[in-house]
Design an enzyme around this catalytic site. Structure first.
Site, PDB file in Angstrom:
ATOM      1  N   LYS A  12       0.833  -1.209   0.000  1.00  0.00           N
ATOM      2  CA  LYS A  12       0.000   0.000   0.000  1.00  0.00           C
ATOM      3  C   LYS A  12       0.864   1.255   0.000  1.00  0.00           C
ATOM      4  CE  LYS A  12       0.623   0.810   4.625  1.00  0.00           C
ATOM      5  NZ  LYS A  12       0.904   2.057   5.356  1.00  0.00           N
ATOM      6  N   ARG A  23       3.528   9.624   5.029  1.00  0.00           N
ATOM      7  CA  ARG A  23       4.859   9.949   4.511  1.00  0.00           C
ATOM      8  C   ARG A  23       5.007   9.560   3.041  1.00  0.00           C
ATOM      9  NH1 ARG A  23       5.933   7.565   9.415  1.00  0.00           N
ATOM     10  NH2 ARG A  23       6.632   5.657   8.408  1.00  0.00           N
TER      11      ARG A  23
END
Length: 350
Positions: free
Chosen positions: A199, A269
């Site tokens: 992912k 992030r």
């Protein structure tokens, strides 16, 4: 559950976030961090100023720079080391008595793949290959849509505890039964780990598309949802090829849940890295993907998807499977194609 004595190996954002939740829940948590500044700021000011700034931490959470001290005499040990350093971290604790005899339950938060001489490995396989044999099939993997910042704040978060050993999975679920955290079981350790690693790759591409969409006449919210759905399909294809046992893993919080929050959250992030590829030209200072990984500290944060992308490319070559999004990001990071050209090919030409 009565108060437990546990250790967390890794003082990054996610390790700190979960350590804080457990400490707030009444457990005594000692965390290992490599950096002296993390030890000083957490122990003296109750804040991880380097990796999780702005969040007040419980007095029940302390930090040591001595990894063996943190691993010693703990009922539970949670591994939160980045995938790049996972094997070397585990090797440092194998001589600790309660690790040698298998009396400590070990769980892992690390997301990604780990290189080996015979191809990339998943996190639990890597850990169990280094630990004493008693841990084979007995470690636990913790995953789910769980940004560290919200976990540290006590916001409701769902997690998956996956293990071949149902008893250890239950024990970890009980440990994590603290305010703000809901934990669900899974026996599909491969599927859950693949979701957690892959992912991040999709989220980098999503972040790049999101940045392009701000000034595009052809890309928008619909395009981003198209990418997310196609990305989930690639994660499932990869997972089943690697031996996932339950298709429903990919429609659970381990799959679509974690993918959604990683792609869309302001805390992500990997999404941020994708944004900065477009907005800041962050790739210009790196020659190729290997150079990026070797010098990843220059970025200032760790986009795990950049590392995972390299190993997914290798896995796809070994298993002869095609994943357009993952392969496209590999080519972008390796300087073989420009991001906009790739997205044009992916979303306009199919």
């Amino acid at each position: 559950m009565k108060s437990k004595n546990l250790g967390v190996l890794g003082g990054g954002a996610w390790g700190t976030g979960l350590a804080q939740a457990l400490a707030q829940g009444g457990h005594q948590v000692q965390m290992w961090a490599l950096e002296k500044e993390v030890k000083e700021s957490v122990n003296n000011e109750h804040e991880n100023k380097r990796y999780l700034p702005g969040y007040k931490l419980s007095p029940n959470l302390t930090v040591s720079n001595d990894i063996e001290e943190v691993a010693t005499d703990k009922e539970f040990l949670i591994i939160a080391s980045p995938s790049l350093f996972l094997a070397s971290t585990i090797k440092k604790i194998t001589s600790v008595a309660n690790i040698s005899d298998g009396s400590t339950i070990i769980a892992a938060l690390t997301k990604g793949f780990v290189p080996s001489s015979d191809g990339p490995k998943l996190v639990l396989e890597t850990i169990e290959n280094v630990l004493p044999g008693i841990y084979k099939g007995n470690t636990v993997y913790i995953s789910g849509p769980s940004h560290a910042e919200e976990v540290a704040m006590g916001k409701i978060t769902g997690l998956i505890a996956a293990s071949k050993n149902p008893k250890n999975s239950i024990k970890v679920r009980e440990l994590l039964h603290v305010p703000g955290i809901m934990v669900y079981p899974s026996l599909d350790i491969i599927g859950v780990q693949v979701c957690a690693a892959a992912k991040n790759v999709i989220a980098i591409v999503y972040g790049a598309l999101d940045a392009i969409s701000e000034h595009s006449k052809i890309f928008g919210d619909n395009s981003e949802s198209l990418l997310l759905a196609a990305g989930l399909n690639e994660i499932q294809t990869l997972g089943m090829a690697m031996g996932a046992t339950h298709p429903e893993t990919f429609t659970s919080i381990a799959g679509v849940g974690d993918l959604d929050v990683t792609c869309k959250s302001k805390f992500g992030r990997n999404r941020r890295f994708g944004n900065e590829i477009i907005r800041d030209g962050i790739l210009t200072e790196f020659k190729n993907l290997d150079d990026l990984i070797e010098n990843i500290g220059k970025i200032g944060y760790l986009p795990e998807g950049a590392v995972a992308c390299k190993y997914i490319h290798e896995i796809c070559e070994r298993k002869n499977i095609k994943l357009k999004i993952c392969e496209g990001l590999y080519k972008i990071l390796n300087k073989e194609i420009r991001p906009l050209d790739f997205l044009d090919q992916l979303l306009l030409k199919g």
